[in-house]
Design an enzyme around this catalytic site. Structure first.
Site, PDB file in Angstrom:
ATOM      1  N   ALA A 802      44.844  42.268  45.448  1.00 16.36           N
ATOM      2  CA  ALA A 802      44.678  41.048  45.634  1.00 16.36           C
ATOM      3  C   ALA A 802      45.765  39.906  45.666  1.00 16.36           C
ATOM      4  O   ALA A 802      46.717  40.088  44.865  1.00 16.36           O
ATOM      5  CB  ALA A 802      43.582  40.572  44.422  1.00 16.36           C
ATOM      6  N   ALA A 821      43.829  32.256  44.961  1.00 16.02           N
ATOM      7  CA  ALA A 821      43.851  33.604  44.737  1.00 16.02           C
ATOM      8  C   ALA A 821      42.596  34.238  45.100  1.00 16.02           C
ATOM      9  O   ALA A 821      41.591  33.531  45.549  1.00 16.02           O
ATOM     10  CB  ALA A 821      43.890  33.950  43.129  1.00 16.02           C
ATOM     11  N   HIS A 822      42.539  35.415  45.577  1.00 18.34           N
ATOM     12  CA  HIS A 822      41.359  36.089  46.064  1.00 18.34           C
ATOM     13  C   HIS A 822      41.334  37.506  45.175  1.00 18.34           C
ATOM     14  O   HIS A 822      42.227  38.616  44.997  1.00 18.34           O
ATOM     15  CB  HIS A 822      41.610  36.743  47.503  1.00 18.34           C
ATOM     16  N   ASN A 823      40.412  37.747  44.163  1.00 15.81           N
ATOM     17  CA  ASN A 823      40.278  38.708  43.299  1.00 15.81           C
ATOM     18  C   ASN A 823      39.490  39.968  44.057  1.00 15.81           C
ATOM     19  O   ASN A 823      39.003  39.858  45.192  1.00 15.81           O
ATOM     20  CB  ASN A 823      39.150  38.238  42.099  1.00 15.81           C
TER      21      ASN A 823
END
Length: 986
Positions: A802, A821-823
Site C-alpha cells: 500500500a 494513502a491507499h490501504n
C-alpha cells in the site's frame, strides 16, 4: 547593367546583422535595465537581453529593426529564386521542395519578427518554433543539394552548430522558467543570439554558390561575350538574337546530358529516385510506428477487464494473438507474406487495430486489436528476418518507430494518439493516423524505389560492407534466439515506450533532486537517438561484443539500485544500450534458419514477461501472484540474462555485418535529428508558462479532494484524463489525492494519469512510490508549493503493498501536512490494521501543525479496533470530515488544525467506480491555531446562503438541475456547510 548575384547574398548578410545588432546597441543604450529584466530577476542578476526583448519591446529599436528587416526581404526572396535556378538542373524535385520550404521559412521569420511576444505571445512562439523546425529541412536539404565540397563543408558546420546549440539553450530556459534561477535567462540569451548569428552565417554561404556558378543579374540585352546564366532582355527580337548567340538553360542542359557519360546523364532521374526513396523511407518509418502502436495497445485494452473483475477474466488469452508468426513455418504462407502484395495485405489488415476505436464495446475493441496484432506480428517477423543486405535498414526503422511512438505520447499527454482506448473526446487523432497509414501503405505497394533495397544497390555507396564474400552464417538455436528476442521486445516496451517511465523509476518526491517525469522525457529520447546513431555509425561487431552487454547490465543495475539523478542516469545509459543492441538481438534472430519457431518463442516470452511484470505488484486475488510479489529485481535480472544470449560469446560463429549506404545513413540521421528536436520543441511548448496558483488566492481558503481513479480507464474502456480534469477544474480543487495511478507499466500502457490536469490547469505533482515499488500508486496534485514529501510503503505482510505520500505544503504561508494513502483490501485485515497504525503515527508526529488526510481506508465509520477508523482518528489526533456520514466504506477525509467549512460527495458518472469526495477548509490566521476545537464548535451546520459566496460549491451540480456531464451531489444531494465558530482568529 550587370550585377553579380553574390552581392545579393552579401547585402542580405549585412542587412540581417545590421537589423539585429542595431536593435541590440540602441536597446542597450536607451533601455538597458528594461530589456534585461524578466519575470524572475532583473539587473544585476540578469545582464544580457534576449532577442525577443531586444527587437520587440521598445521604441525606437523595434521600429529600426523592422525597417531593416523589411529592406532585407528583397535580397532574401531573390536569393531563394536564384538558388532554385541553380539547383533545379541536378535536383529538380529537391529544388522545388527547398524553394517552398525557403518561402515558408521566410514568412514564418517575418511572422515572429513583426508579431512580437508583447503583441501576441502564443503566435510569436508558434511562428518562431515553426521557423526552427523549417530550418531542419532547409539546412540539411541545401547541404544535400550542394555539389561543391568546400561549400557543403561550410554549410554542414553552421547547421550542426546551430542544432547542437539548441540543447544548452533549452537547458537554461528550463532553469529560468521552471526552477526560476536568477541569471539563467542571461545564459539562455547567449545561445539565443548564437542561433541568430549561425542562421545568418548559414544563409551567407549562398554567396559562394553564386560565385562558383558565375551567376550575374543583367538588366538589358546581354552582349556576345557575356555568359550570364540569367539574362533579362528588353524585347523579343533581342531575346531571339541572344538565343542564337548563347544556348538557353534548357538547351545547355540537353547538350550537357548528350555529351556526358550515361551515369551523369541520368542525374535528374537519380534525383527523382532519391526523393522517392526518401518519401518511401518516411512511409516505412510511419508503418513501423503503426506496428509499435498496435502492439503496445493490446495490454491496456485487455487490462480493462482485469481491473473491473479484479481477477483472471480470460481476456489475458488475447496475449497469445501475438504467436501468429508460427504460421510462417508453412512455406506457402511464408512466400506470400514475404511478397510485396502479401505485405501490403498484412499492412492493410493490421489497420483494423486503428479502426477499433470506433467500437463502443470494450470486448469488441479487444478482439479487433488482438486480430490486428496477430497480423502485425507476422509482418514484423517478415521485416526483421530479412536479408543481410537490408538488415541495417530494417533494424534502424524498427528503432525509429519506437522512438516516434514514444514521442507521440510525449506530445499527447502520455497517450498514443492512435490507440483504440482514445478517441476524439479523450485526445485521440485516430482519423489522421488512419489517413496517414493508408497513404504509407499505398506508397509501399506502388513505390518504384525501395529504400531497404537501395541499402545494397551500389557497393561504391556502401559505408559498411560485409567482410569479404564468405557465406552468411545461419543459426540453429531457435530457442535461445527466441527468448533473447522476446526479452528484448518486452524490455523496449517496458522502459522505452514512454519517455518518462525511466524517470518515474527514479522519482523520490520533494525537494526535487532528479528529473521531472512530465518535463524531462526528452532526455530519454536523446538516449534512444544516440543509440540509433551508434547503430548506424559503429561496426556491428562492436555492438554484439560481450563488453557492450556488460555495459548494459551495469546500467540496469544502477537504474535499479539508485534514485534521483544517479538512478536516472543509469536508466539513460540503459536506454542507449537497448536501442543500440539491435544488431546483437535482432541480428541473431534474423540470422536464425528457423524463423517461425524463433519469433513464436520471442512473442511467447514477451507475453510471459507481461504477466510476470504485472504480478510483481502482488495481487491478492490472482492465483500465484504472491510468487512474484516485489520481485522486480528477479524479473529484470531474467530480462538481462536472456538478452545476453544474443551476444557474440566465445566459440560462436561470426555474424553477418550490417550494410548501410550513405543515402540510408542520411535518412536515418535526418530522422533522428528531426525526432529529437521535435521532442525538445514539444517539451518547450508544454512547459508551464507560470507556476500554479490557488483558485482563490484572496481568502485563506482551499479545497481538497480524494478520488480513486481506476488506472485512468473509464467504464467504456477509454482514457479518462480529460473527464477527470473537467470535474476537478469545476470543483476548483487546490489539493487532490488520486489513487490507483501507477500506470508506468506495460499493462497500463506506460501512461501518466496526471499529465492532462498538470499541463492544462496547472499543478505541482508528486507521483508517489514509482513502478519499481510494487504498489497500486498514489498521486498528490497541489496548487500550493510542495516544500517536502516522503514516500511510504505501508506494512503489508499479507497482501499487495500500500502506498502513501506525506507532503508538507506552503498554504498561504502556513505549513500544512497532507497525507495521501491507499490501504489494503478487505481480505487482509492484518495489513489494514498495521497500515492504519503507521498512518496514525505519521499524522500524530506532525502535531500540532495542520493535517489533511485523503485516503482509501476500507473501514466502516466509527468501527472499533482493530478496524482502521478508530486507530487513525484517535491515534492520529485528527477529526473525521463528518462523523454523521455513515454511508461510507473506502474513501475518507480527516483533518486537524483547520476550520472545515463544507463537505460534498460527487457522483463518479462513468469515469471510475468511486465517487469524488471534497472538503473545504479555512486556515486560521498565520501563527494562530484553532481557538475552539470542540465537537459543538465543529458542527455548527449552516445553509449555503449563510456562508460567504467564496465558500459555495458550483450550483450546476445540484441533482434538481440535472447535474453536469453525469456528475451531481449525491448522498446528501447538496454540499454540507459549517459555520466558523465565534472567536476564530482568521
Amino acid at each position: 547593367m550587370t550585377v553579380p548575384a553574390a552581392r545579393l547574398a552579401v547585402w542580405h548578410t549585412y542587412l540581417s546583422f545590421a537589423a539585429f545588432f542595431s536593435a541590440l546597441f540602441i536597446g542597450s543604450a536607451l533601455h538597458y535595465k528594461k530589456i534585461v529584466k524578466n519575470g524572475v530577476a532583473g539587473y544585476p542578476e540578469e545582464w544580457f537581453p534576449s532577442v525577443s526583448a531586444t527587437i520587440g519591446d521598445w521604441y525606437p529599436e523595434r521600429n529600426i529593426f523592422q525597417i531593416l528587416i523589411a529592406l532585407n526581404s528583397g535580397p532574401r526572396f531573390a536569393s531563394l529564386v536564384f538558388q532554385y535556378y541553380l539547383q533545379r538542373v541536378h535536383s529538380p524535385t529537391l529544388s522545388k521542395f527547398l524553394l517552398v520550404t525557403g518561402i515558408l521559412r521566410t514568412l514564418s521569420c517575418g511572422g515572429w519578427v513583426y508579431i512580437t511576444s508583447t503583441d501576441d505571445h502564443d503566435w510569436h512562439d508558434i511562428l518562431m518554433i515553426s521557423y526552427i523546425v523549417l530550418n531542419l529541412p532547409w539546412m540539411y536539404g541545401n547541404i544535400s543539394a550542394t555539389r561543391d565540397v568546400s561549400i557543403r563543408r561550410r554549410r554542414r558546420i553552421f547547421a550542426n552548430t546551430f542544432f547542437i546549440s539548441i540543447v544548452p539553450m533549452i537547458y537554461f530556459f528550463i532553469q529560468h522558467k521552471v526552477h526560476r534561477v536568477p541569471g539563467a535567462y542571461t545564459h539562455y540569451s547567449f545561445f539565443e543570439w548564437g542561433l541568430i548569428i549561425l542562421d545568418i552565417l548559414y544563409d551567407s554561404v549562398t554567396r559562394y554558390d553564386f560565385e562558383a556558378a558565375n551567376l550575374n543579374i543583367t538588366i538589358g540585352t546581354p552582349g556576345v561575350a557575356e555568359l550570364q546564366p540569367i539574362g533579362v532582355v528588353s524585347s523579343p527580337d533581342a531575346k531571339a538574337k541572344s538565343s542564337e548567340i548563347m544556348p538557353t538553360v534548357d538547351e545547355k542542359s540537353t547538350l550537357k546530358q548528350a555529351d556526358a557519360p550515361p551515369d551523369e546523364a541520368t542525374s535528374s532521374q537519380r534525383s527523382v529516385r532519391s526523393f522517392g526513396s526518401a518519401f518511401a523511407f518516411t512511409c516505412d518509418l510511419y508503418l513501423s510506428y503503426i506496428k509499435w502502436s498496435i502492439w503496445t495497445s493490446l495490454t491496456p485494452t485487455l487490462f480493462y477487464f482485469s481491473v473491473w473483475e479484479l481477477g483472471i477474466t480470460g481476456s489475458e488469452l488475447s496475449l497469445l494473438s501475438t504467436l501468429s508468426p508460427i504460421v510462417l513455418g508453412i512455406a506457402v504462407v511464408r512466400d506470400i507474406a514475404s511478397s510485396r502484395p502479401g505485405r501490403t495485405v498484412l499492412h492493410a489488415l493490421s489497420l483494423s487495430g486503428l479502426f477499433a476505436y470506433l467500437s463502443k464495446s470494450p470486448l469488441q475493441r479487444l478482439l479487433i486489436v488482438a486480430f490486428a496484432n496477430s497480423v502485425s506480428c507476422i509482418g514484423w517477423t517478415v521485416d526483421l528476418s530479412t536479408t543481410p543486405a537490408s538488415m541495417g535498414y530494417q533494424f534502424l526503422v524498427f528503432g525509429l518507430g519506437l522512438l516516434l511512438s514514444s514521442l507521440s505520447k510525449h506530445a499527447n499527454h502520455s497517450n498514443n494518439p492512435v490507440w483504440p482506448i482514445v478517441h476524439e473526446a479523450s485526445g485521440g487523432y485516430n482519423k489522421t493516423g488512419i489517413a496517414l497509414a493508408v497513404l504509407a501503405i499505398y506508397n509501399y505497394y506502388s513505390r518504384i524505389s525501395d529504400p531497404s533495397k537501395d541499402a545494397s544497390a551500389r557497393s561504391d555507396d556502401t559505408e559498411k560492407t560485409p567482410a569479404k564474400s564468405t557465406p552468411v552464417p545461419t543459426r540453429t538455436n531457435w530457442l535461445a534466439d527466441g527468448f533473447a528476442l522476446g526479452s528484448y521486445l518486452f524490455t523496449l516496451h517496458c522502459f522505452l515506450s514512454d519517455g518518462s517511465t525511466l524517470i518515474a523509476w527514479s522519482w523520490t518526491g520533494y525537494p526535487i533532486q532528479g528529473p521531472l517525469p512530465h518535463l524531462h522525457g526528452s532526455l530519454t529520447h536523446v538516449a534512444q537517438a544516440v543509440g540509433l546513431v551508434l547503430t548506424a555509425a559503429l561496426p556491428s561487431d562492436w555492438l554484439v561484443h560481450p563488453a557492450w552487454f556488460l555495459y548494459g547490465a551495469a546500467s540496469a543495475t544502477v537504474m535499479y539500485l539508485y534514485k534521483d539523478w544517479p538512478g536516472y542516469l543509469g536508466g539513460w545509459h540503459f536506454a542507449l544500450f537497448l536501442t543500440a543492441a539491435a544488431p546483437a538481438v535482432l541480428g541473431a534472430a534474423a540470422a536464425n534458419r528457423h524463423v517461425a519457431k524463433t519469433f513464436f518463442v520471442a512473442f511467447l516470452a514477451a507475453a510471459l514477461f507481461d504477466v510476470a511484470n504485472t504480478f510483481t505488484v502482488a495481487y491478492a486475488f490472482v492465483p500465484g501472484g504472491g510468487l512474484f510479489r516485489e520481485r522486480t529485481n528477479c524479473v529484470l535480472g531474467a530480462q538481462m540474462l536472456l538478452i545476453g544470449l544474443a551476444f557474440r560469446w566465445p566459440a560462436e560463429p561470426p555474424r553477418p555485418a550490417l550494410t548501410l549506404t550513405r543515402r540510408a545513413r542520411t535518412y536515418v540521421n535526418a530522422a533522428v535529428a528531426t525526432l529529437t528536436i521535435a521532442s525538445f520543441l514539444v517539451t518547450m511548448y508544454r512547459w508551464p508558462a507560470s507556476p500554479p496558483v490557488p483558485y482563490r488566492p484572496g481568502p485563506r481558503i482551499f479545497r481538497a479532494g480524494i478520488w480513486t481513479v481506476h488506472f485512468g480507464i473509464d467504464n467504456e474502456g477509454r482514457d479518462s484524463q480529460r473527464r477527470m480534469r473537467d470535474l476537478i477544474k469545476d470543483m476548483q480543487l487546490d489539493v487532490v489525492g488520486l489513487l490507483e495511478t501507477d500506470l508506468h507499466r506495460v499493462v497500463y500502457g506506460n501512461r501518466d494519469v496526471t499529465r492532462v490536469m498538470l499541463e492544462d490547469i496547472g499543478y505541482y505533482v508528486d507521483l508517489g512510490p514509482g513502478p519499481n515499488q510494487h504498489t497500486w500508486g498514489a498521486v498528490l496534485l497541489s496548487k500550493f508549493p510542495i516544500l517536502e514529501s516522503t514516500h511510504h510503503l505501508l506494512p503489508s505482510p499479507d497482501g499487495e503493498l500500500a502506498p502513501a505520500i506525506h507532503a508538507v505544503l506552503d498554504v498561504f504561508g502556513t505549513r500544512v501536512h497532507v497525507v495521501v494513502a491507499h490501504n489494503g483490501q478487505e481480505e487482509t485485515p492484518l495489513d489494514r490494521e498495521l497500515q492504519a497504525a503507521e498512518l496514525a503515527r505519521i499524522m500524530s508526529e506532525a502535531y500540532p501543525e495542520p493535517v489533511v488526510f485523503l485516503g482509501y481506508v476500507v473501514t466502516k465509520p466509527h468501527a472499533p479496533r482493530p478496524a482502521p477508523y478508530d486507530i487513525m482518528v484517535t491515534d492520529g489526533r485528527v477529526h473525521d470530515i463528518d462523523k454523521d456520514d455513515y454511508d461510507r466504506w473506502c474513501e475518507y477525509i480527516f483533518y486537524r488544525g483547520l476550520y472545515r467549512t463544507s463537505y460534498a460527495r460527487v457522483s463518479r458518472s462513468t469515469i471510475t467506480d468511486t465517487e469524488l469526495q471534497i472538503a473545504q477548509f479555512q486556515l486560521p490566521k498565520h501563527g494562530v491555531g484553532v481557538t475552539n476545537d470542540t465537537v459543538g464548535a465543529r458542527y455548527l451546520r449552516a445553509w449555503k446562503e449563510e456562508m460567504p459566496e467564496e465558500h459555495w460549491f458550483p450550483p450546476e451540480y445540484y441533482p434538481e438541475v440535472g447535474g453536469l456531464r453525469g456528475h451531481f451531489y449525491h448522498v446528501f444531494n447538496t454540499p454540507l456547510y459549517y459555520k466558523i465558530p465565534e472567536g476564530a482568529v482568521l
